[in-house]
Design a protein around this motif. Structure first.
Motif, PDB file in Angstrom:
ATOM      1  N   UNK A 136      -9.181   5.170  -9.337  1.00  0.00           N
ATOM      2  CA  UNK A 136      -9.440   5.241 -10.773  1.00  0.00           C
ATOM      3  C   UNK A 136     -10.688   6.092 -11.002  1.00  0.00           C
ATOM      4  N   UNK A 137     -10.554   7.256 -11.623  1.00  0.00           N
ATOM      5  CA  UNK A 137     -11.677   8.201 -11.712  1.00  0.00           C
ATOM      6  C   UNK A 137     -12.927   7.648 -12.375  1.00  0.00           C
ATOM      7  N   UNK A 138     -12.772   6.731 -13.327  1.00  0.00           N
ATOM      8  CA  UNK A 138     -13.930   6.218 -14.063  1.00  0.00           C
ATOM      9  C   UNK A 138     -14.833   5.335 -13.208  1.00  0.00           C
ATOM     10  N   UNK A 143     -11.752   8.864  -6.561  1.00  0.00           N
ATOM     11  CA  UNK A 143     -10.814   9.211  -7.614  1.00  0.00           C
ATOM     12  C   UNK A 143     -11.347  10.317  -8.504  1.00  0.00           C
ATOM     13  N   UNK A 144     -12.647  10.266  -8.782  1.00  0.00           N
ATOM     14  CA  UNK A 144     -13.267  11.317  -9.600  1.00  0.00           C
ATOM     15  C   UNK A 144     -13.225  12.660  -8.870  1.00  0.00           C
ATOM     16  N   UNK A 168     -10.061   0.904  -5.562  1.00  0.00           N
ATOM     17  CA  UNK A 168     -11.032   1.530  -4.669  1.00  0.00           C
ATOM     18  C   UNK A 168     -10.261   2.414  -3.697  1.00  0.00           C
ATOM     19  N   UNK A 169     -10.988   3.173  -2.887  1.00  0.00           N
ATOM     20  CA  UNK A 169     -10.328   4.156  -2.034  1.00  0.00           C
ATOM     21  C   UNK A 169      -9.482   3.489  -0.952  1.00  0.00           C
ATOM     22  N   UNK A 170      -9.852   2.282  -0.522  1.00  0.00           N
ATOM     23  CA  UNK A 170      -9.055   1.582   0.483  1.00  0.00           C
ATOM     24  C   UNK A 170      -7.704   1.134  -0.079  1.00  0.00           C
ATOM     25  N   UNK A 171      -7.665   0.817  -1.350  1.00  0.00           N
ATOM     26  CA  UNK A 171      -6.379   0.475  -1.953  1.00  0.00           C
ATOM     27  C   UNK A 171      -5.472   1.707  -2.018  1.00  0.00           C
TER      28      UNK A 171
END
Length: 250
Positions: A136-138, A143-144, A168-171
């Motif tokens: 999620x970028x925010x 994600x950003x 998160x990045x692990x998800x």
């Protein structure tokens, strides 16, 4: 009787000294999810060398952790995957002025599960690719960076309906590992933790901002936090970080 009283008082003093020596300090260290494996090993190493200190790890996306610090959560040291989130805390005087530094760097990569026909970034536009996972970028720095790279490569609008977002990045990594996404964009260090995904390509360095991991002692953190912060910058710690694919900040 006097001798017995003296012995009794001596035992109390000895007992009290033993209690003080055994007193434990617990440090809460908040770290970006992409640092999970490295931080678990580093914390264990630090506890081994400092038996009077216990490390409690708080692992989540950098945005979530930064918000926790803003809300007064009892965090002693913060390692962020986002310069922006960290800089906000510095500006708000929530990080000790002399106790923060840019610690590490990382790279962005495209991964997929096997079997796959994806051999490069352009293949994301093919009909064979369904869902693409990013953070999620925010709230998730990875994600950003992913959004920034896709925008730079003129793909973000074309792929908009195919994007699914991880907390998160692990998800994001898990989505690709389990086949819930055909491809995903993660840090290179996350890719290196998995034997269930394939590396397609690194993102061109000119398509996204430099990935920097700032670290620092949170304002009003415990005194022992400075010791752990110093440890993170040691040659011993850097060897462990590099083991997991991180690079020292140049």
């Amino acid at each position: 009787m006097r001798h017995l009283l003296t012995l009794f008082l001596l035992l109390i003093v000895i007992s009290g000294c033993g209690t003080n020596e055994a007193k434990q300090t617990t440090l809460t260290v908040a770290a970006a999810s992409s640092l999970s494996d490295a931080m678990k090993e580093l914390s264990a190493k630090y506890e081994e060398e400092h038996p009077d200190t216990d490390i409690t790890l708080n692992l989540a996306s950098s945005g979530v952790l930064a918000n926790q610090i803003k809300q007064g959560a009892p965090i002693d040291v913060f390692l962020s995957a986002s310069e922006d989130h960290f800089t906000e805390l510095v500006k708000d005087d929530l990080i000790e002025p002399e106790l923060h530094t840019n610690l590490l760097s990382n790279k962005l990569v495209l991964i997929t599960n096997e079997p796959t026909s994806v051999t490069g970034w352009d293949d994301l536009l093919s009909n064979s690719i369904g869902r693409i996972a990013i953070g999620t970028p925010e709230t998730v720095p990875a994600g950003a960076y992913a959004k920034e790279a896709l925008e730079s490569m003129k793909m973000i609008d074309k792929l908009h309906d195919q994007l699914i977002f991880g907390k998160d990045v692990r998800q994001v990594l898990t989505y690709v590992e389990t086949g819930n996404a055909d491809a995903g964009i993660v840090y290179k260090t996350d890719y290196l933790t998995s034997n269930k995904v394939s590396l397609v390509a690194e993102a061109p360095l000119d398509t996204y901002s430099s990935i920097t991991y700032p670290a620092g002692v949170v304002e009003d953190g415990r005194e022992e936090a400075q010791s752990f912060f110093t440890f993170l910058q040691s040659e011993q710690a850097m060897t462990i970080f590099k083991k997991y694919g991180f690079q020292g900040k140049k």
